[in-house]
Design a protein around this motif. Structure first.
Motif, PDB file in Angstrom:
ATOM      1  N   TYR A  38       0.811  -1.216   0.000  1.00 14.78           N
ATOM      2  CA  TYR A  38       0.000   0.000   0.000  1.00 14.78           C
ATOM      3  C   TYR A  38       0.845   1.266   0.000  1.00 14.78           C
ATOM      4  O   TYR A  38       0.302   2.371  -0.086  1.00 14.78           O
ATOM      5  N   PHE A  39       2.153   1.121   0.084  1.00 16.35           N
ATOM      6  CA  PHE A  39       3.065   2.255   0.040  1.00 16.35           C
ATOM      7  C   PHE A  39       4.360   1.807  -0.643  1.00 16.35           C
ATOM      8  O   PHE A  39       4.772   0.656  -0.486  1.00 16.35           O
ATOM      9  N   PRO A  40       5.026   2.710  -1.372  1.00 17.14           N
ATOM     10  CA  PRO A  40       6.313   2.336  -1.953  1.00 17.14           C
ATOM     11  C   PRO A  40       7.362   2.143  -0.874  1.00 17.14           C
ATOM     12  O   PRO A  40       7.277   2.744   0.205  1.00 17.14           O
ATOM     13  N   PHE A  41       8.325   1.320  -1.153  1.00 13.93           N
ATOM     14  CA  PHE A  41       9.415   1.107  -0.221  1.00 13.93           C
ATOM     15  C   PHE A  41      10.230   2.385  -0.080  1.00 13.93           C
ATOM     16  O   PHE A  41      10.665   2.970  -1.058  1.00 13.93           O
ATOM     17  N   SER A  42      10.414   2.842   1.165  1.00 12.35           N
ATOM     18  CA  SER A  42      11.310   3.963   1.484  1.00 12.35           C
ATOM     19  C   SER A  42      11.154   5.135   0.520  1.00 12.35           C
ATOM     20  O   SER A  42      12.070   5.487  -0.216  1.00 12.35           O
ATOM     21  N   ARG A  43       9.972   5.750   0.551  1.00 18.20           N
ATOM     22  CA  ARG A  43       9.680   6.839  -0.379  1.00 18.20           C
ATOM     23  C   ARG A  43      10.751   7.931  -0.348  1.00 18.20           C
ATOM     24  O   ARG A  43      11.208   8.404  -1.392  1.00 18.20           O
ATOM     25  N   SER A  44      11.145   8.355   0.836  1.00 12.38           N
ATOM     26  CA  SER A  44      12.014   9.520   0.956  1.00 12.38           C
ATOM     27  C   SER A  44      13.492   9.166   1.033  1.00 12.38           C
ATOM     28  O   SER A  44      14.304   9.678   0.269  1.00 12.38           O
ATOM     29  N   PHE A  45      13.847   8.308   1.972  1.00  9.54           N
ATOM     30  CA  PHE A  45      15.254   7.999   2.221  1.00  9.54           C
ATOM     31  C   PHE A  45      15.802   7.067   1.147  1.00  9.54           C
ATOM     32  O   PHE A  45      15.224   6.024   0.844  1.00  9.54           O
ATOM     33  N   SER A  46      16.937   7.458   0.560  1.00 10.51           N
ATOM     34  CA  SER A  46      17.608   6.631  -0.437  1.00 10.51           C
ATOM     35  C   SER A  46      18.681   5.811   0.251  1.00 10.51           C
ATOM     36  O   SER A  46      19.668   6.357   0.757  1.00 10.51           O
ATOM     37  N   TRP A  47      18.503   4.497   0.255  1.00  9.65           N
ATOM     38  CA  TRP A  47      19.501   3.614   0.845  1.00  9.65           C
ATOM     39  C   TRP A  47      20.745   3.560  -0.015  1.00  9.65           C
ATOM     40  O   TRP A  47      21.790   3.044   0.428  1.00  9.65           O
ATOM     41  N   PHE A  48      20.703   4.104  -1.220  1.00  6.49           N
ATOM     42  CA  PHE A  48      21.886   4.209  -2.067  1.00  6.49           C
ATOM     43  C   PHE A  48      22.639   5.507  -1.796  1.00  6.49           C
ATOM     44  O   PHE A  48      23.851   5.504  -1.588  1.00  6.49           O
ATOM     45  N   HIS A  49      21.929   6.627  -1.753  1.00 13.25           N
ATOM     46  CA  HIS A  49      22.583   7.930  -1.566  1.00 13.25           C
ATOM     47  C   HIS A  49      22.878   8.253  -0.110  1.00 13.25           C
ATOM     48  O   HIS A  49      23.718   9.106   0.170  1.00 13.25           O
ATOM     49  N   GLY A  50      22.176   7.623   0.825  1.00 12.36           N
ATOM     50  CA  GLY A  50      22.464   7.845   2.233  1.00 12.36           C
ATOM     51  C   GLY A  50      21.746   9.019   2.852  1.00 12.36           C
ATOM     52  O   GLY A  50      22.032   9.398   3.995  1.00 12.36           O
ATOM     53  N   HIS A  51      20.830   9.618   2.136  1.00 14.73           N
ATOM     54  CA  HIS A  51      19.982  10.696   2.649  1.00 14.73           C
ATOM     55  C   HIS A  51      18.703  10.675   1.832  1.00 14.73           C
ATOM     56  O   HIS A  51      18.569   9.882   0.887  1.00 14.73           O
ATOM     57  N   SER A  52      17.774  11.531   2.169  1.00 11.19           N
ATOM     58  CA  SER A  52      16.501  11.554   1.451  1.00 11.19           C
ATOM     59  C   SER A  52      16.548  12.551   0.293  1.00 11.19           C
ATOM     60  O   SER A  52      17.410  13.434   0.225  1.00 11.19           O
ATOM     61  N   TRP A  53      15.597  12.390  -0.597  1.00 14.51           N
ATOM     62  CA  TRP A  53      15.331  13.395  -1.627  1.00 14.51           C
ATOM     63  C   TRP A  53      13.974  14.018  -1.330  1.00 14.51           C
ATOM     64  O   TRP A  53      13.007  13.309  -1.067  1.00 14.51           O
ATOM     65  N   ALA A  54      13.909  15.343  -1.382  1.00 12.70           N
ATOM     66  CA  ALA A  54      12.685  16.058  -1.019  1.00 12.70           C
ATOM     67  C   ALA A  54      11.754  16.275  -2.208  1.00 12.70           C
ATOM     68  O   ALA A  54      10.541  16.392  -2.026  1.00 12.70           O
ATOM     69  N   LYS A  55      12.301  16.352  -3.390  1.00 15.62           N
ATOM     70  CA  LYS A  55      11.484  16.668  -4.567  1.00 15.62           C
ATOM     71  C   LYS A  55      10.633  15.473  -4.954  1.00 15.62           C
ATOM     72  O   LYS A  55      11.112  14.347  -5.051  1.00 15.62           O
ATOM     73  N   GLY A  56       9.342  15.744  -5.199  1.00 10.85           N
ATOM     74  CA  GLY A  56       8.404  14.707  -5.572  1.00 10.85           C
ATOM     75  C   GLY A  56       8.120  14.691  -7.060  1.00 10.85           C
ATOM     76  O   GLY A  56       9.026  14.571  -7.881  1.00 10.85           O
ATOM     77  N   LEU A  57       6.851  14.864  -7.417  1.00 12.54           N
ATOM     78  CA  LEU A  57       6.403  14.690  -8.801  1.00 12.54           C
ATOM     79  C   LEU A  57       6.572  15.975  -9.611  1.00 12.54           C
ATOM     80  O   LEU A  57       5.617  16.529 -10.157  1.00 12.54           O
ATOM     81  N   PHE A  58       7.817  16.432  -9.693  1.00 12.59           N
ATOM     82  CA  PHE A  58       8.111  17.653 -10.429  1.00 12.59           C
ATOM     83  C   PHE A  58       9.291  17.400 -11.373  1.00 12.59           C
ATOM     84  O   PHE A  58      10.300  16.813 -10.975  1.00 12.59           O
ATOM     85  N   GLU A  59       9.133  17.856 -12.599  1.00 16.27           N
ATOM     86  CA  GLU A  59      10.198  17.730 -13.584  1.00 16.27           C
ATOM     87  C   GLU A  59      11.372  18.623 -13.189  1.00 16.27           C
ATOM     88  O   GLU A  59      11.186  19.750 -12.716  1.00 16.27           O
ATOM     89  N   SER A  60      12.596  18.133 -13.382  1.00 13.34           N
ATOM     90  CA  SER A  60      13.768  18.918 -12.991  1.00 13.34           C
ATOM     91  C   SER A  60      14.965  18.531 -13.832  1.00 13.34           C
ATOM     92  O   SER A  60      15.368  17.366 -13.852  1.00 13.34           O
ATOM     93  N   GLY A  61      15.550  19.506 -14.498  1.00 13.86           N
ATOM     94  CA  GLY A  61      16.725  19.243 -15.313  1.00 13.86           C
ATOM     95  C   GLY A  61      17.927  18.798 -14.504  1.00 13.86           C
ATOM     96  O   GLY A  61      18.792  18.086 -15.014  1.00 13.86           O
ATOM     97  N   ASP A  62      17.996  19.228 -13.249  1.00 13.06           N
ATOM     98  CA  ASP A  62      19.111  18.840 -12.391  1.00 13.06           C
ATOM     99  C   ASP A  62      18.741  17.726 -11.422  1.00 13.06           C
ATOM    100  O   ASP A  62      19.477  17.447 -10.479  1.00 13.06           O
ATOM    101  N   GLY A  63      17.601  17.091 -11.643  1.00 15.15           N
ATOM    102  CA  GLY A  63      17.234  15.916 -10.870  1.00 15.15           C
ATOM    103  C   GLY A  63      16.660  16.223  -9.511  1.00 15.15           C
ATOM    104  O   GLY A  63      16.242  17.342  -9.203  1.00 15.15           O
ATOM    105  N   LYS A  64      16.634  15.219  -8.672  1.00 19.68           N
ATOM    106  CA  LYS A  64      16.101  15.343  -7.325  1.00 19.68           C
ATOM    107  C   LYS A  64      16.976  16.267  -6.499  1.00 19.68           C
ATOM    108  O   LYS A  64      18.158  16.487  -6.809  1.00 19.68           O
ATOM    109  N   ASP A  65      16.409  16.807  -5.424  1.00 19.60           N
ATOM    110  CA  ASP A  65      17.202  17.664  -4.556  1.00 19.60           C
ATOM    111  C   ASP A  65      16.720  17.570  -3.127  1.00 19.60           C
ATOM    112  O   ASP A  65      15.639  17.063  -2.846  1.00 19.60           O
ATOM    113  N   GLU A  66      17.546  18.068  -2.239  1.00 18.87           N
ATOM    114  CA  GLU A  66      17.164  18.228  -0.839  1.00 18.87           C
ATOM    115  C   GLU A  66      17.836  19.482  -0.298  1.00 18.87           C
ATOM    116  O   GLU A  66      19.013  19.722  -0.526  1.00 18.87           O
ATOM    117  N   GLU A  67      17.034  20.257   0.437  1.00 21.63           N
ATOM    118  CA  GLU A  67      17.520  21.497   1.015  1.00 21.63           C
ATOM    119  C   GLU A  67      17.901  21.298   2.479  1.00 21.63           C
ATOM    120  O   GLU A  67      19.030  21.561   2.885  1.00 21.63           O
TER     121      GLU A  67
END
Length: 815
Positions: free
Chosen positions: A612-641
């Protein structure tokens, strides 16, 4: 055997024991993927090898995306033993063990979310993803490939170290473009001579080489299947009206992979370059059935093209122009792998095997934990394992056996330094997790400890009496999940101080009664914009954008922006309420557990068993932190502030797990914190000795906004230095000192903030001085006890009660 070796053996034996549970759970993964997945053993090998159907619809038994390459098994080179030996997996846990071993990835729940949350279909339909995949899968919203199903679908997916995108006719090319940029290509600005520079970025759109086919043109399509935390399958097909439905190119995109690999089905392969091919040379085959070509480009780079060709088929490539390489004929079931040549021998040795997806598993035994990113693969090669690239924070935490897998060369990543090459199918990391950090003030400053003098207690009590008289509902019943959460958490910390530090039953009763009433509005889902359950992306979203039509309202919550920031405050507030109430003998936790667990499942579902939910929506077990950007197009990819609101959500999960007695959740939150500490201090919080970020950037001390493809020392809401640095501080909690070391905080304060903080007159002033307690608690305490202190210095999510209690609780007062 030495004591150290004995402990190591015990630890890893415990880890292998817990994997029994995980492997049993793997048999149910078919409920998650759109096609079944299983685990098969290789005959004569001690290593289990996953065999996976890639989830393509209308699969065929002979040709098409789900034919032989996806079902072949991996040959294991006996000279490189597997890191995990399945022969040890048939043990059972010792329930009497003094320190139990905890599986980090036990489902929180597998039930449908409560009907409290009205069901909706998201207004943004994922492009290129079929209704069947939507129904039978969970689609990550904050993952590296979001650009491939939103907007124009032509922005990059950052696999690290490569970048890929759907080229839709630029330069006359149609297909999947591949790029790898090096640090020498970065642009620094706005003044490239400055130190520090404000930002650096990597160029995009440099199509060094692309997967294409003679049949591809403007009518081609790109569909996506098998979305998961580490991978997705891209299926490119020519016009069905011209060629029917049996022709396609299947490319699994997997993070960290050494090759970009594509399976051609009934197509004539073609490879294009906007840089231009200077030459194409056929080289000696590294393995029977594998053809090798080297394409030299005009920018000085060379790219290897390896084709695994089934017996009975011919395959040859030639230059048809300076921008096009073309196969001599149509082929079927041919695997083509492309990689920039940095170490040609390593590419030769690993060609023929490719990653299809990856999973993560892990355990904790006391304060020792491990997590493993396990790559599923197809095909075979000379090495007997995959070519993978590991990030710096992986390498510094690798289990000792990983050293034997190192290949000795690196490739530059986009924003995380150099990645190191390994011959392995598993990345195994070990961390010491912060089990000792709980609710009470905690510091990493040497020699400092709590000293609640009578004067300090008096000042804290005075502040608490005044602050509990505030209107809780007015500050929490807002049209914003974010600001409501900050206010709930602020009052929760006042209640904590009243009960556990002041031990004042009157203040506690007043605070807790008011806070429970305010929180209950959210637990009943009767706030201004009630939360909804989204059946498209399978998550809990605010209804605000559904009412206003503005996708950016409340920081984009409806479109999955910032969920970990926002729900993290609510989860932490719930943990504190539950902790106090349980200490008083109440039942609040039992009454609110399902609601709070649902928020945790949305941001940090730990298991694909929970469909009923995707695995680890926010935290990336590959990058070691979360990504904040959701369903938005971005030339520079995901980001976190905000790195701090990221680790605050992990801290909240850890505490909530403690309160509800969920050992897996508590340990998982602690493991996330340990990984974040390592990753954030590598990429986002830059000590003077940082060697990962560029030397002309580290004086900024914080990343500002970390993107997948650029780093910009700014914020989304302003460029003042207190904004940029302060957004990486809030909220100040016991875990702040764990992530932000005293040395780092001192450097940041001395170089950037000591001259600015005294001039401020708003809530950022309080934030900066509260952060000062992480290295100089005495000065912080003096500021908050000064006769010149004003309530205007308090941010809406902060209280004088907590700031005083924290500064005194980490050694800020001696009298």
């Amino acid at each position: 055997m030495s004591s150290t070796n004995a402990k190591t053996l015990i630890f890893w034996s415990a880890m292998l024991v817990s994997l029994t549970i995980l492997l049993c759970l793997a048999s149910t993964l078919s409920a998650y993927y759109s096609s079944p997945e299983g685990l098969e053993r290789v005959s004569g090998s001690s290593h289990y090898t996953p065999s996976i159907y890639l989830g393509v619809e209308n699969e065929s038994t002979d040709t098409g995306p789900n034919s032989t390459p996806c079902a072949t098994t991996t040959e294991i080179n006996a000279e490189i033993p597997p890191l995990i030996d399945p022969n040890l997996l048939n043990k059972t846990d010792d329930a009497s063990a003094a320190v139990p071993t905890v599986n980090l990835f036990v489902p929180i729940a597998t039930t449908r979310p409560s009907s409290l949350f009205a069901r909706i279909l998201h207004p943004l339909h994922p492009l290129g993803i079929s209704d069947s995949v939507i129904s039978n899968s969970t689609i990550p919203t904050n993952n590296f490939y979001t650009n491939m199903f939103v907007g124009d679908r032509d922005q990059p997916a950052n696999l690290y170290p490569y970048m890929v995108w759907w080229n839709q006719g630029v330069g006359g090319d149609y297909g999947l473009a591949i790029s790898h940029t090096t640090k020498s290509q970065r642009a620094y600005g706005p003044n490239p001579e400055a130190n520090p520079v404000e930002y650096y970025l990597n160029p995009i759109g440099i199509r060094s080489i692309s997967f294409s086919a003679v049949e591809f043109d403007a009518s081609m399509t790109m569909s996506l299947t098998s979305p998961s935390a580490f991978s997705i399958n891209v299926i490119m097909s020519p016009s069905t009206s011209k060629y029917g439905s049996s022709r396609s190119l299947l490319i699994p995109l997997v993070q960290g992979t050494g090759f970009i690999s594509g399976n051609y089905y009934n197509l004539q392969p073609q490879f294009n370059s906007i840089v231009g091919f200077k030459s194409l040379t056929a080289r000696s085959s590294p393995r029977s059935g594998v053809r090798k070509y080297v394409a030299d480009l005009y920018d000085g780079t060379s790219w290897g093209i390896y084709a695994t060709v089934p017996s009975g088929q011919t395959f040859s490539l030639s230059l048809s122009s300076s921008s096009t390489i073309k196969a001599s004929a149509r082929v079927n079931n041919v695997l083509v792998q492309i990689a920039e040549i940095v170490n040609e021998g390593a590419l030769d040795n690993h060609a023929g095997m490719y990653a299809t997806s990856a999973t993560v598993f892990g355990i904790a035994t006391g304060s020792q934990g491990t997590y493993t990113i396990d790559y599923l693969s197809s095909g075979s090669n000379n090495a007997g394992s995959l070519l993978l690239f590991a990030l710096p924070h992986h390498v510094t935490s690798f289990y000792s056996s990983m050293s034997s897998r190192a290949l000795g060369f690196t490739m530059d990543s986009q924003t995380k330094g150099t990645m190191s090459a390994y011959s392995t199918s598993q990345l195994v990391m070990v961390e010491t997790i912060p089990t000792e950090i709980k609710f009470a003030p905690w510091t990493s400053v040497p020699g400092k400890s709590a000293n609640y003098t009578s004067r300090a207690i008096g000042l804290i009590s005075k502040a608490a009496i005044l602050e509990v008289m505030q209107d809780f509902d007015a500050q929490t019943n807002l049209d914003s999940v974010y600001f409501s959460g900050k206010a709930l958490d602020k009052f929760a910390m006042i209640c904590y101080v009243a009960h556990f530090i002041l031990k004042d039953s009157t203040i506690t009763a007043t605070c807790l009664t008011k806070l429970k009433a305010s929180f209950s509005r959210f637990a009943r889902n009767s706030q201004i914009y009630p939360l909804k359950y989204d059946n498209t992306y399978k998550g809990i979203v605010s209804g605000i954008a559904l009412s206003t039509g503005n996708s950016l309202d409340d920081f984009g919550n409806t479109y999955y922006n910032d969920h970990h920031f926002q729900y993290g405050y609510h989860i932490h507030a719930a943990a504190v309420i539950g902790y106090i109430d349980s200490d008083l003998g109440g039942t609040w936790v039992a009454n609110n557990k399902e609601y709070v667990n649902t928020l945790v499942r949305d941001v940090a579902n730990p298991s694909v068993i929970d469909i009923y939910f995707p695995f680890s929506r926010s935290f990336s077990w590959f990058h070691g932190h979360s990504w904040a950007k959701g369903l938005f197009e971005s030339g520079d990819g995901k980001d976190e502030e905000s790195s701090s609101e990221d680790y605050n959500h992990a801290y909240a999960i850890k505490l909530w797990g403690q309160v509800v007695g969920d050992a897996s959740m508590e340990a998982r939150g602690a493991m996330m914190l340990a990984i974040m500490k390592r990753a954030m201090n590598s990429y986002m919080l830059m000590n003077n000795t940082n060697t990962i970020q560029p030397p002309n950037f580290i004086r900024n001390k914080v990343s500002g906004i970390l993107f997948e493809n650029k780093v910009d020392h700014t914020t989304y809401f302003g460029t003042q230095i207190q904004f940029i640095q302060g957004i990486h501080m809030i909220p100040i909690t016991p875990v702040s000192s764990y992530i932000r070391s005293p040395g780092f905080v001192q450097q940041e304060w001395t170089s950037l903030l000591s001259s600015v903080a005294p001039t401020l007159t708003d809530g950022w002033k309080g934030i900066l001085y509260a952060n000062l307690a992480l290295y100089d608690p005495s000065s912080s305490y003096k500021f908050f006890t000064s006769s010149s202190f004003q309530n205007a210095y308090l941010d809406g999510g902060a209280s004088l009660t907590w700031y005083l209690a924290y500064a005194a609780g980490v050694g800020g007062t001696t009298s």
